[in-house]
Design a protein around this motif. Structure first.
Motif, short mmCIF file in Angstrom:
data_model
loop_
_atom_site.label_atom_id
_atom_site.label_comp_id
_atom_site.label_asym_id
_atom_site.label_seq_id
_atom_site.Cartn_x
_atom_site.Cartn_y
_atom_site.Cartn_z
N THR A 112 35.82 49.59 24.96
CA THR A 112 35.93 49.01 26.29
C THR A 112 36.93 47.86 26.35
OG1 THR A 112 34.09 47.53 25.81
CG2 THR A 112 33.56 49.63 26.87
N HIS A 113 37.65 47.61 25.27
CA HIS A 113 38.64 46.53 25.28
C HIS A 113 39.84 46.95 26.14
CE1 HIS A 113 36.72 44.00 22.23
NE2 HIS A 113 36.30 45.14 21.73
N THR A 114 40.02 46.29 27.27
CA THR A 114 41.09 46.63 28.20
C THR A 114 42.10 45.50 28.28
OG1 THR A 114 39.84 45.74 30.05
CG2 THR A 114 39.55 48.08 29.56
N LEU A 115 43.21 45.80 28.93
CA LEU A 115 44.24 44.78 29.11
C LEU A 115 43.64 43.59 29.86
CD1 LEU A 115 47.24 44.24 28.62
CD2 LEU A 115 47.68 45.12 30.91
N LEU A 116 43.73 42.43 29.26
CA LEU A 116 43.06 41.25 29.81
C LEU A 116 43.55 40.93 31.22
CD1 LEU A 116 43.17 38.93 26.68
CD2 LEU A 116 41.23 40.24 27.52
N PRO A 117 42.62 40.60 32.13
CA PRO A 117 43.04 40.21 33.49
C PRO A 117 43.62 38.80 33.52
CG PRO A 117 40.67 40.00 33.26
CD PRO A 117 41.16 40.64 31.99
N GLN A 118 43.52 38.09 32.38
CA GLN A 118 44.07 36.75 32.28
C GLN A 118 44.78 36.63 30.94
OE1 GLN A 118 40.61 37.20 32.20
NE2 GLN A 118 40.48 36.99 29.98
N CYS A 119 45.34 35.47 30.67
CA CYS A 119 46.00 35.24 29.39
C CYS A 119 44.97 35.25 28.26
CB CYS A 119 46.72 33.90 29.44
SG CYS A 119 47.62 33.49 27.92
N VAL A 120 45.42 35.41 27.03
CA VAL A 120 44.51 35.35 25.90
C VAL A 120 43.84 33.98 25.80
CG1 VAL A 120 45.59 37.11 24.46
CG2 VAL A 120 46.45 34.77 24.38
N CYS A 121 44.46 32.95 26.35
CA CYS A 121 43.88 31.61 26.32
C CYS A 121 42.76 31.44 27.33
CB CYS A 121 44.95 30.54 26.53
SG CYS A 121 45.53 30.38 28.25
N GLY A 122 42.61 32.42 28.24
CA GLY A 122 41.56 32.38 29.24
C GLY A 122 42.01 31.88 30.59
N ALA A 123 43.22 31.36 30.68
CA ALA A 123 43.72 30.83 31.95
C ALA A 123 44.22 31.95 32.84
CB ALA A 123 44.84 29.82 31.70
N ALA A 124 44.30 31.67 34.13
CA ALA A 124 44.86 32.63 35.07
C ALA A 124 46.35 32.81 34.80
CB ALA A 124 44.65 32.14 36.50
N LEU A 125 46.83 34.01 34.99
CA LEU A 125 48.25 34.29 34.81
C LEU A 125 49.06 33.68 35.95
CD1 LEU A 125 47.83 37.93 33.57
CD2 LEU A 125 48.69 36.02 32.23
N GLY A 126 50.31 33.36 35.64
CA GLY A 126 51.15 32.65 36.60
C GLY A 126 52.06 33.56 37.39
N THR A 127 53.32 33.18 37.43
CA THR A 127 54.30 33.83 38.28
C THR A 127 54.93 35.05 37.61
OG1 THR A 127 54.83 31.67 39.21
CG2 THR A 127 56.39 33.44 39.65
N ASP A 128 55.13 36.09 38.41
CA ASP A 128 55.83 37.28 37.93
C ASP A 128 57.31 36.99 37.77
OD1 ASP A 128 53.38 38.36 38.30
OD2 ASP A 128 53.97 39.85 39.79
N GLY A 129 57.94 37.77 36.89
CA GLY A 129 59.38 37.65 36.70
C GLY A 129 59.91 38.85 35.96
N VAL A 130 61.16 38.81 35.59
CA VAL A 130 61.79 39.88 34.83
C VAL A 130 62.59 39.27 33.69
CG1 VAL A 130 63.40 41.82 34.86
CG2 VAL A 130 61.91 41.41 36.83
N LEU A 131 62.36 39.73 32.47
CA LEU A 131 63.11 39.29 31.29
C LEU A 131 63.59 40.52 30.54
CD1 LEU A 131 60.85 36.38 29.95
CD2 LEU A 131 63.10 36.16 31.02
N HIS A 132 64.88 40.57 30.26
CA HIS A 132 65.46 41.71 29.53
C HIS A 132 65.09 43.04 30.17
CE1 HIS A 132 66.63 38.82 26.47
NE2 HIS A 132 65.38 38.42 26.38
N GLY A 133 65.01 43.03 31.49
CA GLY A 133 64.72 44.25 32.22
C GLY A 133 63.26 44.65 32.25
N ILE A 134 62.38 43.79 31.74
CA ILE A 134 60.95 44.10 31.67
C ILE A 134 60.20 43.19 32.64
CG2 ILE A 134 58.91 44.15 30.20
CD1 ILE A 134 60.97 46.25 29.47
#
Length: 221
Positions: A3-25
């Motif tokens: 049941t380990h899924t892609l975390l809805p937050q960072c590994v540190c437990g904080a909410a994720l911030g702003t979206d962006g694009v780096l190296h086309g990703i």
């Protein structure tokens, strides 16, 4: 299935911030600690299915001969003693397992891809295989942790199966160096840790960390 899924937050437990694009990703940065993650919403089951059916059908392009040559470099650098029991997590085509066995090491492999199945390789998620506690003298992970939906939980599971005083070797892309830019890959690489962030995650899992020179350019070990 785990049941380990892609975390809805960072590994540190904080909410994720702003979206962006780096190296086309497309990426999401953590507002608290700065960790960067690829912006892809896949469950653990979907990640496993992708690796079972697509990774070795175009996602992964290296041949066994290439990987065996790389395995020689790694085995020379690690110098595991003959007779030791080693698990290569995410072993792919098994080249590193084969190289260690040729040197007298009791090496085993684990991988999600069905193409990896063999007499010394278990196919399935690490959690589902449920290896015994303290089962291995060493665990190796070459180009694995960046693929894992929940790397902190994954490292804790690895710590559980390594014997006290044993070794975990993590080979991880140097995403933030010029020579590591080719590691920015869609779907495959979920977490773009810096060297300091990788060290922290290992320490959180209970490991005492020692960095060393990588036998492979563009990698952190």
């Amino acid at each position: 299935m785990s049941t380990h899924t892609l975390l809805p937050q960072c590994v540190c437990g904080a909410a994720l911030g702003t979206d962006g694009v780096l190296h086309g990703i497309p990426v999401i940065g953590c507002a608290a600690c700065g960790i960067v993650r690829q912006h892809v919403a896949l469950t653990d089951a979907e990640v496993a299915q992708w690796y079972r059916t697509r990774y070795h059908a175009g996602g992964y392009t290296h041949t066994y001969d290439h990987d065996r040559r790389v395995a020689v470099l790694r085995a020379d650098a690690y110098a595991f003693p003959a007779g030791g029991v080693v698990l290569d997590v995410g072993c792919g085509n098994g080249a590193f397992v084969d190289e260690l066995r040729a040197r007298g090491v009791q090496a085993w492999g684990q991988d999600l891809a069905e193409q990896s199945a063999g007499p010394c390789v278990d196919v399935g998620a690490l959690w589902d295989l449920a290896y015994p506690t303290d089962a291995f003298d060493a665990v190796t992970m070459h180009d694995v942790l960046e693929h894992v939906p929940d790397p902190r939980a994954f490292l804790r599971e690895v710590a559980r199966i390594v014997k006290p005083g044993g070794t975990c070797i993590v080979d991880f892309p140097h995403f933030w160096a010029a020579e590591g830019e080719h590691h920015w890959k869609a779907i495959e690489h979920l977490w773009m840790f810096t060297a300091e962030e990788l060290r922290h995650e290992l320490e959180v899992a209970g490991f005492k960390v020692r960095t060393t020179t990588s036998p492979i350019p563009s990698k952190l070990v």
